[in-house]
Enzyme design. Structure first.
Site, PDB file in Angstrom:
ATOM      1  N   TYR A 192       0.801  -1.230   0.000  1.00 36.30           N
ATOM      2  CA  TYR A 192       0.000   0.000   0.000  1.00 36.30           C
ATOM      3  C   TYR A 192       0.833   1.280   0.000  1.00 36.30           C
ATOM      4  CZ  TYR A 192      -3.673  -3.331   1.078  1.00 36.30           C
ATOM      5  OH  TYR A 192      -4.539  -4.394   1.023  1.00 36.30           O
ATOM      6  N   ASN A 242     -12.725   4.670  -1.829  1.00 38.84           N
ATOM      7  CA  ASN A 242     -11.946   3.447  -1.677  1.00 38.84           C
ATOM      8  C   ASN A 242     -12.657   2.644  -0.588  1.00 38.84           C
ATOM      9  OD1 ASN A 242     -10.248   1.340  -1.195  1.00 38.84           O
ATOM     10  ND2 ASN A 242      -8.390   2.577  -1.014  1.00 38.84           N
ATOM     11  N   HIS A 277      -8.556   2.357  -5.689  1.00 41.03           N
ATOM     12  CA  HIS A 277      -7.784   1.414  -4.866  1.00 41.03           C
ATOM     13  C   HIS A 277      -6.300   1.740  -4.992  1.00 41.03           C
ATOM     14  CE1 HIS A 277     -11.185  -1.263  -4.080  1.00 41.03           C
ATOM     15  NE2 HIS A 277     -11.529  -1.065  -5.335  1.00 41.03           N
ATOM     16  N   ARG A 313     -10.464 -10.869  -4.314  1.00 39.70           N
ATOM     17  CA  ARG A 313     -10.449  -9.396  -4.500  1.00 39.70           C
ATOM     18  C   ARG A 313     -10.889  -9.002  -5.912  1.00 39.70           C
ATOM     19  NH1 ARG A 313      -7.776  -7.429   0.104  1.00 39.70           N
ATOM     20  NH2 ARG A 313      -6.281  -8.928   0.895  1.00 39.70           N
TER      21      ARG A 313
HETATM   22  O1  CA2 Z   1      -5.815  -1.415  -2.640  1.00 40.01           O
HETATM   23  C1  CA2 Z   1      -6.713  -0.897  -1.973  1.00 40.01           C
HETATM   24  O2  CA2 Z   1      -6.833   0.308  -1.829  1.00 40.01           O
HETATM   25  C2  CA2 Z   1      -7.690  -1.811  -1.236  1.00 40.01           C
HETATM   26  O3  CA2 Z   1      -8.978  -1.195  -1.277  1.00 40.01           O
HETATM   27  C3  CA2 Z   1      -7.188  -1.924   0.174  1.00 40.01           C
HETATM   28  C4  CA2 Z   1      -8.005  -2.892   1.029  1.00 40.01           C
HETATM   29  C5  CA2 Z   1      -8.148  -4.237   0.334  1.00 40.01           C
HETATM   30  O4  CA2 Z   1      -9.030  -5.066   1.086  1.00 40.01           O
HETATM   31  C6  CA2 Z   1      -8.691  -4.084  -1.079  1.00 40.01           C
HETATM   32  O5  CA2 Z   1      -8.717  -5.357  -1.674  1.00 40.01           O
HETATM   33  C7  CA2 Z   1      -7.812  -3.172  -1.898  1.00 40.01           C
HETATM   34  C8  CA2 Z   1      -7.319  -3.112   2.379  1.00 40.01           C
HETATM   35  C9  CA2 Z   1      -7.131  -1.864   3.167  1.00 40.01           C
HETATM   36  C10 CA2 Z   1      -6.246  -2.183   4.333  1.00 40.01           C
HETATM   37  O6  CA2 Z   1      -5.383  -1.098   4.494  1.00 40.01           O
HETATM   38  C11 CA2 Z   1      -4.244  -1.301   5.179  1.00 40.01           C
HETATM   39  C12 CA2 Z   1      -3.287  -0.325   5.076  1.00 40.01           C
HETATM   40  C13 CA2 Z   1      -2.103  -0.469   5.727  1.00 40.01           C
HETATM   41  C14 CA2 Z   1      -1.863  -1.574   6.491  1.00 40.01           C
HETATM   42  C15 CA2 Z   1      -2.820  -2.549   6.598  1.00 40.01           C
HETATM   43  C16 CA2 Z   1      -4.026  -2.417   5.949  1.00 40.01           C
END
Ligand code: CA2
EC number: 4.2.1.10
Length: 147
Positions: free
Chosen positions: A24, A75, A101, A112
């Site tokens: 991320y 998002n 995303h 996903r």
């Molecule tokens: O890629 C993206 O922005 C997502 O929406 C992020 C989600 C995931 O479930 C989607 O498939 C794609 C997860 C968000 C979790 O965010 C975190 C950020 C930092 C550390 C842990 C989790």
């Protein structure tokens, strides 16, 4: 000045920059907010930037956007893959919707690949890290130029 562009982020995105930077990125959500504000300002627009870990809170904000926003960037994080309730709320929104995303969910685990939000969105920006948000704000501004 036109109505603001709402930029909503779903669960766990408050942890951005703290865990899983290889997926991320290293920017925090506050860094992302600043990038979105700068991009919106360059386009003569304002944003309302919010994050919640709670599905109902996100739905309340989506409903608020029906009246108060010129466009919506969302998002939905994990809820994008599971929440029919968020899809239903988005379907009642009469302003442009851009799904956003940080990662590219289509290139990750199979679960996903489906996002309910895509069924209500005008378009999707994914895979560019924090820049996905900036690009989504730009797209939303373009789609809502007259609003
Ligand atoms: O890629 C993206 O922005 C997502 O929406 C992020 C989600 C995931 O479930 C989607 O498939 C794609 C997860 C968000 C979790 O965010 C975190 C950020 C930092 C550390 C842990 C989790």
């Amino acid at each position: 000045m036109s109505k603001p562009i709402y930029v909503l982020s779903g669960p766990n995105l408050n942890l951005l920059g703290v865990r899983e930077p290889e997926i991320y990125g290293y920017e925090t959500l506050d860094d992302v907010r600043k990038l979105c504000e700068a991009r919106a300002s360059a386009l003569g627009r304002e944003i309302v930037f919010r994050q919640s870990n709670h599905e109902g809170v996100l739905i309340d904000w989506i409903q608020e956007a029906r009246e108060k926003a010129s466009a919506l960037v969302i998002n939905p994080a994990g809820y994008g893959h599971t929440s029919v309730a968020i899809l239903d709320a988005l379907k009642a929104v009469n302003v442009p919707i851009v799904e956003c995303h940080l990662s590219n969910p289509a290139a990750r685990e199979t679960f996903r690949r489906k996002t309910y939000v895509s069924l209500a969105a005008n378009g999707l920006v994914s895979g560019f890290g924090a820049a996905s948000y900036e690009l989504a704000v730009e797209a939303a501004a373009g789609l809502s130029r007259q609003a």
